[in-house]
Every structure is written in C-alpha cells, then in structure tokens.
Design an enzyme around this catalytic site. Sequence first.
Site, PDB file in Angstrom:
ATOM      1  N   HIS A  69       0.829  -1.202   0.000  1.00 12.77           N
ATOM      2  CA  HIS A  69       0.000   0.000   0.000  1.00 12.77           C
ATOM      3  C   HIS A  69       0.867   1.255   0.000  1.00 12.77           C
ATOM      4  CE1 HIS A  69      -3.544   2.489   1.264  1.00 12.77           C
ATOM      5  NE2 HIS A  69      -2.565   3.211   1.780  1.00 12.77           N
ATOM      6  N   GLU A  70       1.877   1.270   0.864  1.00 15.87           N
ATOM      7  CA  GLU A  70       2.738   2.450   0.955  1.00 15.87           C
ATOM      8  C   GLU A  70       3.590   2.619  -0.296  1.00 15.87           C
ATOM      9  OE1 GLU A  70       2.447   4.766   3.237  1.00 15.87           O
ATOM     10  OE2 GLU A  70       0.826   3.537   4.028  1.00 15.87           O
ATOM     11  N   HIS A  94       1.614   4.308  -3.093  1.00 12.94           N
ATOM     12  CA  HIS A  94       1.530   5.772  -3.058  1.00 12.94           C
ATOM     13  C   HIS A  94       2.730   6.386  -3.779  1.00 12.94           C
ATOM     14  CE1 HIS A  94      -2.017   6.541  -0.717  1.00 12.94           C
ATOM     15  NE2 HIS A  94      -1.594   5.884   0.337  1.00 12.94           N
ATOM     16  N   GLU A 116      -6.327   6.634  -1.910  1.00 11.09           N
ATOM     17  CA  GLU A 116      -6.291   5.542  -0.940  1.00 11.09           C
ATOM     18  C   GLU A 116      -6.822   4.244  -1.545  1.00 11.09           C
ATOM     19  OE1 GLU A 116      -4.848   5.359   1.848  1.00 11.09           O
ATOM     20  OE2 GLU A 116      -4.304   7.461   1.975  1.00 11.09           O
TER      21      GLU A 116
END
Length: 293
Positions: free
Chosen positions: A145-146, A149, A207
């Site tokens: 997820h990070e 980004h 997100e």
Amino acid sequence: MKKPELKTALLALVLCTSALSLHAQNDGIPVTSMSRLRGLGGDSRQFDQQSKLQYDQMLNEAHKKDAVATDRNPQLIRLRAIAKRLIPFTTRWNPDAAKWDWQVNLLRSDTVNAFCMPGGRIAFYNGILTKLNLTDDEVAMVMGHEIAHALREHAREQAGKNTVTNVGARILGALGSAYFGVDPRLGDAAAGIAAKGAALTYSRGDESEADLVGMDLAARAGFDPRAGIALWQKMGAVSKGAPLPFLSTHPSGSRRIEDMNKNMHLVLPVYARAKGLDPNNLPPYHTIALPRS
C-alpha cells in the site's frame, strides 16, 4: 522428429510462452494512467531529491537517539526480505521504479505507522508489527500500500491539486512533514522525530488505488491478498475510536474492506499462479490474533 516438425513445435512453444507472459502482465488489477496533475506538483527529479534529503535527515536524527534498528535486527531482516519480493513487480505500475534507490529501515517506536517516500524510501515503526501481530502477508499488504503511493506519485499529484485549488502550501518545502504523522501521546524518541510534522491526507481515490495496487503487488510476489481484509479489521480493532497515526492518513472502515473484496477475484488467480496453487481450491487465509492487552 523431422526438422520442419521440430521448428513447428518450437514456434508453438514460443507462442504459447509469449501468450502466458502477456496474460501474466494483463491479469490482476488493471493499470491506469497516472493523474496529469502530477506535472503541477513540481519537477519529479527535484521532488525525489527533496524526498531523499528529508529521509536522510530523519535517519540521522533517529540514529542520534539510537532509534534505528541495526542490520541484524530480525524484524528489519524480515521487512527487507518482503520488500525484495515486492520490488521486482513495481515497474508494472511505474517504469521509473527500476532506477529507484530502494531502502528499508525500521524505527524503534511504539507508533503504529509505516510509509514509503518518493524514490522507494521505506520506513516502518516497530509498533505496527508488534501491536497488530502482523503475518508476513499482512506486512506485505502494508508495504504494498505504501509503495503504491510512491509508485503512483500521489504526493506530487496532491501538490498539483493544492496548486490548482490554492489550498495549503506547496509540498516541496515540507515533504518530510507530509509523511511523518505521529501519535502525540507516544513520548519515545523515535516518535518525537516527526512530532512537528503534519500528516498528508490523500484523497479517497488515492487511498483506494493504493489498496488495489498494493494487493496486486503482494499477489504477484506470492503473498495472500486476503491478508488485506484481516489487516484492516485489526486496524479497526486496535484503534477503538482513537485514530492511529497510520489511520490518520489512511481512512479505514467497511467501505474500504468492501472495495478490496470487490476486486479480490482479480488478484486471487495471480496469487494462486505465483504459489503454484489451484485458484478454485485455495486454502483459507489464517491471521494471527491480536496480542492480549
């Protein structure tokens, strides 16, 4: 086998292999174009350089407080092993990732947080591993997820949006603050490194994209994407109405889990292929219970 027949067989094998390779690239979460607003957020090279300076400064300050795990730390070794499996699949989402100077560090802090800055600079706080009792699959979901980004350049896109709407200051002067949200109730040294920072709130679209891209990365690396559901359930259980630093920039809830479940059918076959399993007969996912309070 005669030469013409051999050539025909080899050609068929090449075509079959190419078709399988193309299928492997095209399955999973579909790759979409990145926002054009990134161009309004500043030059990518300057953005990356500013990110590097902020990350190095953070590590230097943390080292002074003995708040950085050594290379022999088992948890750091674990994090770097998981990153090593994820990174080869990042270029599907951003070809520039092949040139990034990937780094993974672990900060000694009870803070439940993690981040990946532009250029592939990853940091985890020890608290997110211990307080949530994360499995490797769940760590991969956080990390994926990070990383997502950073791959999708959401920070630069957010800076572009700020420029367009004249809301807030440009992100270049405070890139470190944008990432280093901490819980003010935690007084340890590592958490204090970023205490003066203000967390960057990504849009719901950013997100959602990071969730799905993270699932895709994890699945391709052989991590069970169903771990994402368990992860966010744990997040909700631990927060108990008191927002964690990780949740302050990553809104959670039933909608998030619902979105992941809606796309699970796209990534489970990818995971099954990576593990050599039958996609129609996958064993159930098992998490580890939260530590007793």
